[in-house]
Design an enzyme around this catalytic site. Sequence first.
Site, mmCIF file in Angstrom:
data_model
loop_
_atom_site.group_PDB
_atom_site.id
_atom_site.type_symbol
_atom_site.label_atom_id
_atom_site.label_comp_id
_atom_site.label_asym_id
_atom_site.label_seq_id
_atom_site.Cartn_x
_atom_site.Cartn_y
_atom_site.Cartn_z
ATOM 1 N N SER A 30 11.935 -10.567 2.386
ATOM 2 C CA SER A 30 11.961 -11.648 3.374
ATOM 3 C C SER A 30 10.926 -11.387 4.448
ATOM 4 N N VAL A 32 14.839 -21.845 23.582
ATOM 5 C CA VAL A 32 13.474 -21.795 24.099
ATOM 6 C C VAL A 32 12.762 -23.028 23.582
ATOM 7 N N GLY A 34 0.823 -1.222 0.000
ATOM 8 C CA GLY A 34 0.000 0.000 0.000
ATOM 9 C C GLY A 34 0.844 1.253 0.000
ATOM 10 N N GLU A 92 20.023 -16.526 23.559
ATOM 11 C CA GLU A 92 20.724 -16.819 22.301
ATOM 12 C C GLU A 92 21.173 -18.275 22.300
ATOM 13 N N LEU A 106 19.551 -7.169 19.362
ATOM 14 C CA LEU A 106 20.310 -6.151 20.103
ATOM 15 C C LEU A 106 19.759 -4.749 19.852
ATOM 16 N N GLU A 107 19.344 -4.462 18.613
ATOM 17 C CA GLU A 107 18.823 -3.112 18.346
ATOM 18 C C GLU A 107 17.493 -2.874 19.082
ATOM 19 N N MET A 132 21.367 -9.914 4.382
ATOM 20 C CA MET A 132 20.013 -9.344 4.255
ATOM 21 C C MET A 132 20.067 -7.891 4.677
ATOM 22 N N ILE A 148 18.686 -7.699 15.087
ATOM 23 C CA ILE A 148 17.378 -7.191 15.531
ATOM 24 C C ILE A 148 17.278 -7.290 17.047
ATOM 25 N N HIS A 197 41.922 16.625 13.449
ATOM 26 C CA HIS A 197 42.024 16.473 14.899
ATOM 27 C C HIS A 197 41.196 17.544 15.612
HETATM 28 P P1 FAD Z 1 11.809 -5.830 1.142
HETATM 29 O O1 FAD Z 1 12.262 -4.547 1.701
HETATM 30 O O2 FAD Z 1 11.355 -6.873 2.099
HETATM 31 O O3 FAD Z 1 10.626 -5.476 0.133
HETATM 32 C C1 FAD Z 1 9.867 -6.444 -0.497
HETATM 33 C C2 FAD Z 1 8.479 -5.895 -0.768
HETATM 34 O O4 FAD Z 1 7.804 -6.795 -1.646
HETATM 35 C C3 FAD Z 1 7.605 -5.769 0.465
HETATM 36 O O5 FAD Z 1 7.011 -4.485 0.517
HETATM 37 C C4 FAD Z 1 6.536 -6.843 0.268
HETATM 38 O O6 FAD Z 1 5.290 -6.487 0.852
HETATM 39 C C5 FAD Z 1 6.451 -6.878 -1.242
HETATM 40 N N1 FAD Z 1 5.897 -8.122 -1.801
HETATM 41 C C6 FAD Z 1 6.178 -9.400 -1.441
HETATM 42 N N2 FAD Z 1 5.502 -10.262 -2.231
HETATM 43 C C7 FAD Z 1 4.781 -9.510 -3.103
HETATM 44 C C8 FAD Z 1 3.909 -9.814 -4.161
HETATM 45 N N3 FAD Z 1 3.613 -11.070 -4.526
HETATM 46 N N4 FAD Z 1 3.345 -8.795 -4.840
HETATM 47 C C9 FAD Z 1 3.621 -7.509 -4.518
HETATM 48 N N5 FAD Z 1 4.452 -7.163 -3.528
HETATM 49 C C10 FAD Z 1 5.032 -8.155 -2.840
HETATM 50 N N6 FAD Z 1 18.958 -3.454 6.634
HETATM 51 C C11 FAD Z 1 19.915 -2.505 6.609
HETATM 52 O O7 FAD Z 1 20.702 -2.446 5.662
HETATM 53 N N7 FAD Z 1 20.026 -1.582 7.610
HETATM 54 C C12 FAD Z 1 19.205 -1.601 8.684
HETATM 55 O O8 FAD Z 1 19.336 -0.755 9.572
HETATM 56 C C13 FAD Z 1 18.197 -2.594 8.743
HETATM 57 N N8 FAD Z 1 17.352 -2.638 9.783
HETATM 58 C C14 FAD Z 1 16.368 -3.584 9.799
HETATM 59 C C15 FAD Z 1 15.507 -3.620 10.898
HETATM 60 C C16 FAD Z 1 14.505 -4.562 10.949
HETATM 61 C C17 FAD Z 1 13.562 -4.583 12.136
HETATM 62 C C18 FAD Z 1 14.332 -5.482 9.864
HETATM 63 C C19 FAD Z 1 13.203 -6.492 9.883
HETATM 64 C C20 FAD Z 1 15.177 -5.461 8.783
HETATM 65 C C21 FAD Z 1 16.210 -4.513 8.738
HETATM 66 N N9 FAD Z 1 17.113 -4.459 7.680
HETATM 67 C C22 FAD Z 1 18.094 -3.516 7.669
HETATM 68 C C23 FAD Z 1 17.026 -5.398 6.552
HETATM 69 C C24 FAD Z 1 16.320 -4.721 5.352
HETATM 70 O O9 FAD Z 1 15.045 -4.294 5.740
HETATM 71 C C25 FAD Z 1 16.218 -5.684 4.187
HETATM 72 O O10 FAD Z 1 17.486 -6.210 3.890
HETATM 73 C C26 FAD Z 1 15.680 -4.981 2.963
HETATM 74 O O11 FAD Z 1 14.411 -4.422 3.217
HETATM 75 C C27 FAD Z 1 15.579 -5.941 1.786
HETATM 76 O O12 FAD Z 1 15.072 -5.260 0.686
HETATM 77 P P2 FAD Z 1 14.258 -6.029 -0.454
HETATM 78 O O13 FAD Z 1 13.963 -5.002 -1.481
HETATM 79 O O14 FAD Z 1 14.975 -7.250 -0.850
HETATM 80 O O15 FAD Z 1 12.908 -6.522 0.233
HETATM 81 P P1 NAD Z 2 20.323 -12.544 12.821
HETATM 82 O O1 NAD Z 2 20.707 -13.645 11.918
HETATM 83 O O2 NAD Z 2 21.118 -11.317 12.871
HETATM 84 O O3 NAD Z 2 20.241 -13.070 14.326
HETATM 85 C C1 NAD Z 2 19.479 -14.179 14.691
HETATM 86 C C2 NAD Z 2 20.050 -14.740 15.966
HETATM 87 O O4 NAD Z 2 19.148 -15.697 16.488
HETATM 88 C C3 NAD Z 2 21.390 -15.456 15.757
HETATM 89 O O5 NAD Z 2 22.301 -14.973 16.700
HETATM 90 C C4 NAD Z 2 21.049 -16.919 15.957
HETATM 91 O O6 NAD Z 2 22.125 -17.660 16.490
HETATM 92 C C5 NAD Z 2 19.908 -16.807 16.940
HETATM 93 N N1 NAD Z 2 19.002 -17.958 16.946
HETATM 94 C C6 NAD Z 2 18.576 -18.698 15.887
HETATM 95 N N2 NAD Z 2 17.729 -19.645 16.313
HETATM 96 C C7 NAD Z 2 17.612 -19.508 17.652
HETATM 97 C C8 NAD Z 2 16.871 -20.176 18.652
HETATM 98 N N3 NAD Z 2 16.068 -21.199 18.356
HETATM 99 N N4 NAD Z 2 16.975 -19.754 19.938
HETATM 100 C C9 NAD Z 2 17.791 -18.699 20.254
HETATM 101 N N5 NAD Z 2 18.519 -18.038 19.343
HETATM 102 C C10 NAD Z 2 18.416 -18.420 18.057
HETATM 103 O O7 NAD Z 2 18.789 -12.252 12.444
HETATM 104 P P2 NAD Z 2 17.821 -11.096 12.939
HETATM 105 O O8 NAD Z 2 18.404 -10.369 14.081
HETATM 106 O O9 NAD Z 2 16.484 -11.729 13.064
HETATM 107 O O10 NAD Z 2 17.815 -10.139 11.687
HETATM 108 C C11 NAD Z 2 17.346 -10.621 10.413
HETATM 109 C C12 NAD Z 2 18.057 -9.946 9.292
HETATM 110 O O11 NAD Z 2 17.709 -8.572 9.245
HETATM 111 C C13 NAD Z 2 19.551 -10.032 9.446
HETATM 112 O O12 NAD Z 2 20.064 -10.782 8.373
HETATM 113 C C14 NAD Z 2 20.062 -8.645 9.389
HETATM 114 O O13 NAD Z 2 21.059 -8.494 8.419
HETATM 115 C C15 NAD Z 2 18.857 -7.801 8.995
HETATM 116 N N6 NAD Z 2 18.874 -6.617 9.875
HETATM 117 C C16 NAD Z 2 19.873 -5.720 9.696
HETATM 118 C C17 NAD Z 2 19.961 -4.633 10.535
HETATM 119 C C18 NAD Z 2 21.065 -3.661 10.339
HETATM 120 O O14 NAD Z 2 21.693 -3.695 9.294
HETATM 121 N N7 NAD Z 2 21.330 -2.786 11.286
HETATM 122 C C19 NAD Z 2 19.060 -4.460 11.561
HETATM 123 C C20 NAD Z 2 18.077 -5.414 11.728
HETATM 124 C C21 NAD Z 2 17.983 -6.497 10.868
#
Ligand code: FAD
Ligand code: NAD
Length: 470
Positions: free
Chosen positions: A149, A241, A38, A207, A190-191, A323, A188, A449
């Site tokens: 994802s 867990v 949307g 963990e 830790l953040e 990711m 996620i 500096h």
């Molecule tokens: P997405 O951003 O997931 O976009 C895919 C889109 O496709 C979605 O809007 C979905 O609704 C849509 N879609 C799916 N299927 C269909 C369909 N059939 N038809 C139409 N639309 C569809 N990465 C960083 O680099 N820095 C960060 O600080 C960071 N923080 C994050 C924090 C959190 C809480 C999470 C969950 C992720 C974070 N990430 C971060 C990871 C980042 O969000 C992803 O790596 C990134 O969004 C991937 O981009 P993408 O375009 O592959 O997919």
């Molecule tokens: P992650 O892979 O970073 O961490 C998942 C953690 O869960 C790992 O440490 C793993 O060992 C643990 N784990 C797995 N199974 C478990 C279980 N059964 N019990 C306890 N611990 C378990 O994944 P995430 O934190 O969910 O983030 C998902 C993706 O989103 C990441 O790939 C990350 O790159 C992306 N992301 C990026 C940012 C950023 O760039 N700042 C922020 C948020 C998310």
Amino acid sequence: MSENRFDLIVIGGGPGGYVAAIRAAQLGMKVACVDKRGVPGGTCLNVGCIPSKALLQSSHHYEHATQHFAEHGIQSASLNVDIATMMARKDKVVMDLTKGIGFLFNKNNVTYFKGVGELVTSDQVKVTPIDGSGEVTLHTANVLIATGSTVSPLPGLEIDEARIVSSTGALSLDKVPASLVVIGGGVIGLELGSVWRRLGSDVTVVEFMDTLLPGMDQDVRKQMQRSMKKQKMKLKLSTKVTAAVAGADGVQLSLESVKTGAIETLQTDIVLVAVGRQPYTSGLGLQKMGVALDERGFIDVDEHFKTNIAGIYAVGDVIGGAMLAHKAEEEGVALAEHLAGKASHVNYGAIPGIVYTWPEVATVGRTEESLKQEGVAYNVGKFPFSANARARCNGSTEGFVKILADAKTDRVLGVHIVGAHAGDLIAEAVMAIEVGASAEDIARICHAHPSMGEALKEAAMDVDGRAIHV
Ligand code: FAD
Ligand code: NAD
């Protein structure tokens, strides 16, 4: 050309999809982007990178004011958190940025469809609009799948986004939970654990592995464990867990030690499941089309992001690898340029990763463990922020810069930073790796500096054993 005929249809409007759409349009293609959310921006803008960083900033202000103002001689009266205002600010940041993508789509003549996209053939995409209006069939020369994802489930725990939440629920809690158990000590965990701990929640991270941030350089992991503990985040490492029972008063979790098998229970207000993310491919018609997936469900692509079916491409989280939003963006640009007949590639060895905690973690390139494993001879240079003048002025002395350089050529192989503003400092290291710079190159660059960046120069000098300020 008919209204519904395109050169490229992008399914998914996240960082991979919307950037590919804009770049392809810049290169003269007629482009459509289909997204079912949307609003454009995907996970990153709507429920990922952006809202999490907005809340990290707000919660950082609160913690800084309550914990650190006094040492600067600033007396503040009692401070309170107004969650509704904090959430409204976060929502506005998200809304403004997603509107910005709408503006960029218009500017570049990208046609945006709010609907679910499904492959009918390799040159037809069916769109089911989210407003309930009739299905539309679009025709195209190429399709890009950028559907991203979704959260990986944990067997035995049903995410209800109320008591047991994913990151999406944890970004929108309406009050500070008295206690929060985060399952997964990754990015996620830790953040978002930091956000709620700073706002007053009693946070426990469970963990499975014996370390936080598995896969990161060992020095980074050790430092972050120290820093998180110092901030009173409780850590239960090597623990899994096994069950969860949600009730009116909270959730009772059953935990089991991976090492000893010892069992315990933990009662908590809210549980955040953050054990990783999995590719989102359902409803796309991939099976019907015969698009090949790997054993973990990611779409298989070649070096030009082409699937096994001619005319169908994929980028971003849905193809696996890091990711990260910026990795998805790089792939989106490379794909668009490839379709336009230009040379393009993504250097996966120079993709930075940042964890936006306090202190921040920023890393690029090889870890010390991976170099050891492969028998690569390397030198290490390290410099602590406690010896950096700007860090001392700022009162942010936690952490270090670590540089790994090839023992023979001195080429920078990896840089790992823990510290305030690490996420900005890493850009210099990414540039060094991208251009094949040596540690000596960084050591010879004049750094202002007092600045945090001087720690990078000193770490580079330390590769050769000649850091000045330690
Ligand atoms: P997405 O951003 O997931 O976009 C895919 C889109 O496709 C979605 O809007 C979905 O609704 C849509 N879609 C799916 N299927 C269909 C369909 N059939 N038809 C139409 N639309 C569809 N990465 C960083 O680099 N820095 C960060 O600080 C960071 N923080 C994050 C924090 C959190 C809480 C999470 C969950 C992720 C974070 N990430 C971060 C990871 C980042 O969000 C992803 O790596 C990134 O969004 C991937 O981009 P993408 O375009 O592959 O997919
Ligand atoms: P992650 O892979 O970073 O961490 C998942 C953690 O869960 C790992 O440490 C793993 O060992 C643990 N784990 C797995 N199974 C478990 C279980 N059964 N019990 C306890 N611990 C378990 O994944 P995430 O934190 O969910 O983030 C998902 C993706 O989103 C990441 O790939 C990350 O790159 C992306 N992301 C990026 C940012 C950023 O760039 N700042 C922020 C948020 C998310």
